[in-house]
Scaffold this active site. Structure first.
Site, PDB file in Angstrom:
ATOM      1  N   HIS A  90      -4.108  -5.675  14.283  1.00  0.00           N
ATOM      2  CA  HIS A  90      -4.643  -5.249  12.992  1.00  0.00           C
ATOM      3  C   HIS A  90      -6.132  -5.546  12.849  1.00  0.00           C
ATOM      4  O   HIS A  90      -6.734  -5.224  11.833  1.00  0.00           O
ATOM      5  CB  HIS A  90      -3.863  -5.875  11.829  1.00  0.00           C
ATOM      6  CG  HIS A  90      -3.761  -7.367  11.883  1.00  0.00           C
ATOM      7  ND1 HIS A  90      -2.641  -8.030  12.325  1.00  0.00           N
ATOM      8  CD2 HIS A  90      -4.647  -8.328  11.557  1.00  0.00           C
ATOM      9  CE1 HIS A  90      -2.830  -9.326  12.272  1.00  0.00           C
ATOM     10  NE2 HIS A  90      -4.044  -9.540  11.796  1.00  0.00           N
ATOM     11  N   HIS A 117     -13.318 -12.505  12.669  1.00  0.00           N
ATOM     12  CA  HIS A 117     -12.706 -11.195  12.852  1.00  0.00           C
ATOM     13  C   HIS A 117     -13.409 -10.207  11.936  1.00  0.00           C
ATOM     14  O   HIS A 117     -14.251 -10.590  11.122  1.00  0.00           O
ATOM     15  CB  HIS A 117     -11.196 -11.256  12.551  1.00  0.00           C
ATOM     16  CG  HIS A 117     -10.898 -11.659  11.145  1.00  0.00           C
ATOM     17  ND1 HIS A 117     -10.723 -12.979  10.759  1.00  0.00           N
ATOM     18  CD2 HIS A 117     -10.763 -10.928  10.008  1.00  0.00           C
ATOM     19  CE1 HIS A 117     -10.480 -13.036   9.464  1.00  0.00           C
ATOM     20  NE2 HIS A 117     -10.512 -11.808   8.986  1.00  0.00           N
ATOM     21  N   HIS A 119     -13.299  -6.246   9.635  1.00  0.00           N
ATOM     22  CA  HIS A 119     -12.567  -5.203   8.933  1.00  0.00           C
ATOM     23  C   HIS A 119     -13.474  -3.977   8.855  1.00  0.00           C
ATOM     24  O   HIS A 119     -14.665  -4.110   8.572  1.00  0.00           O
ATOM     25  CB  HIS A 119     -12.190  -5.665   7.524  1.00  0.00           C
ATOM     26  CG  HIS A 119     -11.325  -6.893   7.505  1.00  0.00           C
ATOM     27  ND1 HIS A 119      -9.947  -6.844   7.489  1.00  0.00           N
ATOM     28  CD2 HIS A 119     -11.655  -8.211   7.519  1.00  0.00           C
ATOM     29  CE1 HIS A 119      -9.459  -8.063   7.489  1.00  0.00           C
ATOM     30  NE2 HIS A 119     -10.479  -8.920   7.509  1.00  0.00           N
ATOM     31  N   GLU A 129     -13.958  -5.042   2.985  1.00  0.00           N
ATOM     32  CA  GLU A 129     -12.885  -5.438   2.074  1.00  0.00           C
ATOM     33  C   GLU A 129     -13.445  -5.697   0.679  1.00  0.00           C
ATOM     34  O   GLU A 129     -12.966  -5.152  -0.308  1.00  0.00           O
ATOM     35  CB  GLU A 129     -12.176  -6.671   2.620  1.00  0.00           C
ATOM     36  CG  GLU A 129     -11.445  -6.386   3.930  1.00  0.00           C
ATOM     37  CD  GLU A 129     -10.211  -7.240   4.113  1.00  0.00           C
ATOM     38  OE1 GLU A 129      -9.108  -6.678   4.133  1.00  0.00           O
ATOM     39  OE2 GLU A 129     -10.366  -8.470   4.239  1.00  0.00           O
ATOM     40  N   HIS A 142     -15.750 -11.723   8.850  1.00  0.00           N
ATOM     41  CA  HIS A 142     -15.240 -12.961   8.253  1.00  0.00           C
ATOM     42  C   HIS A 142     -15.289 -14.069   9.297  1.00  0.00           C
ATOM     43  O   HIS A 142     -14.597 -13.987  10.317  1.00  0.00           O
ATOM     44  CB  HIS A 142     -13.803 -12.790   7.768  1.00  0.00           C
ATOM     45  CG  HIS A 142     -13.660 -11.857   6.604  1.00  0.00           C
ATOM     46  ND1 HIS A 142     -12.446 -11.284   6.246  1.00  0.00           N
ATOM     47  CD2 HIS A 142     -14.579 -11.405   5.714  1.00  0.00           C
ATOM     48  CE1 HIS A 142     -12.639 -10.524   5.173  1.00  0.00           C
ATOM     49  NE2 HIS A 142     -13.920 -10.582   4.844  1.00  0.00           N
ATOM     50  N   THR A 225      -6.954 -12.360   3.192  1.00  0.00           N
ATOM     51  CA  THR A 225      -6.844 -10.936   2.841  1.00  0.00           C
ATOM     52  C   THR A 225      -5.778 -10.221   3.669  1.00  0.00           C
ATOM     53  O   THR A 225      -5.711  -8.994   3.666  1.00  0.00           O
ATOM     54  CB  THR A 225      -8.201 -10.217   3.009  1.00  0.00           C
ATOM     55  OG1 THR A 225      -8.588 -10.262   4.390  1.00  0.00           O
ATOM     56  CG2 THR A 225      -9.268 -10.859   2.140  1.00  0.00           C
TER      57      THR A 225
END
Length: 307
Positions: A90, A117, A119, A129, A142, A225
């Site tokens: 993910h 990581h 997003h 996010e 993050h 999150t």
């Protein structure tokens, strides 16, 4: 009878397509792939339905200036390391194998980096996010830290302030950011889920803006999150974005989810603030709305006119 049969058929299809099993992002959900999309994450983990969830939309004019939000102290952020970069199904995640710490900045303790990581959206489209005054950036980094005396993240998450995440936005630039070459190159080797490779020498400092440009930021209390959405995170969102070229941003969308589909749209939608206060450091900007600016101008003109 026929309308009843049609209604029953539609109801069964709705049930089939409303999600089951593990959690997933909205981009992964389909009737062929049943999973709990973000609005159903509380089915995968009940904590995801609680009140102080992340991410959020930061409305800058509603933030409160906090004099305690002073510059951070970064230790060992310049230290070079060779970590492992992994497609975990993910996101892309990199473990930080040495002790890099952050303190100051109004944090209640010293925190050590555990992993980072990202997003992202779809081929460089909106994908952060958190949003700032409704603006969604192409990507968000993050860097996850835990209080320095904890030995694992699970234990840290049992402390209401056990985890501190530093969030950084990305913006599109005309030229490539060469400091990101090691990561962009490594992505080619981890396209499939659970793919991992050794990351060439890199430092946390090279991935983020220069320290003197990290004095403008926002602070609030929130959660992880992704499920289990634990509400144990002290969030810091830095105002100055990191530049990446469109080709560099698109490289992340070439990764694949477990089912082989492109890994895109890897962000949770913003969550209700539910009465929480978002604070800002002294350097953070407030973006006033056009209406407020007009009112201010009219007030100023009115004050300048003789009675």
């Amino acid at each position: 009878m026929q309308p009843l049969v049609v209604s029953a058929l539609l109801a069964s299809l709705w049930t089939l397509c409303t999600g089951a099993g593990d959690w997933c992002y909205q981009s992964q959900f389909s009737c062929d792939h049943q999973c709990n999309a973000p609005e159903k994450w509380d089915h995968a983990n009940s904590v995801c339905g609680e009140s102080f969830q992340s991410p959020i939309n930061v409305v800058t004019r509603k933030t409160l200036k906090d004099e305690r939000l002073t510059p951070f102290k970064f230790d060992n952020y310049q230290q070079i390391f060779r970590g492992t970069i992994k497609n975990n199904g993910h996101s892309v995640q990199v473990g930080v194998p040495h002790v890099s710490t952050v303190s100051g900045g109004g944090l209640p303790d010293m925190y050590k980096a555990v992993q980072f990581h990202l997003h992202w959206g779809n081929n460089g489209g909106p994908g952060s996010e958190h949003t700032i005054d409704g603006e969604q950036y192409p990507m968000e980094l993050h860097i996850v830290h835990m209080k320095h005396h904890y030995i694992d993240l699970t234990t840290a998450l049992s402390d209401p302030e056990g985890v501190a995440v530093l969030g950084f936005f990305y913006e599109r630039s005309k030229s490539a950011n060469r400091k990101y070459d090691p990561i962009i190159t490594a992505l080619r080797s981890i396209k499939n889920t659970n793919g991992s490779t050794s990351l060439p020498s890199v430092s946390l400092a090279q991935l983020i803006p220069a320290e003197q440009n990290l004095t403008s930021y926002y602070r609030y209390k929130g959660s992880l999150t992704t499920p289990g959405c634990t509400e144990a995170v002290v969030w810091t969102l830095f105002e100055n974005p990191i530049p990446l070229s469109m080709d560099q941003l698109k490289a992340f969308s070439e990764l694949k989810f477990p089912d082989g589909k492109p890994m895109v749209g890897t962000f949770r939608p913003v969550q209700p603030l539910n009465g929480r206060q978002v604070f800002r450091s002294g350097g953070a900007l407030i973006l006033a709305s056009a209406t407020l600016l007009m009112v201010a101008m009219a007030t100023a003109l009115g004050l300048s006119q003789p009675n």
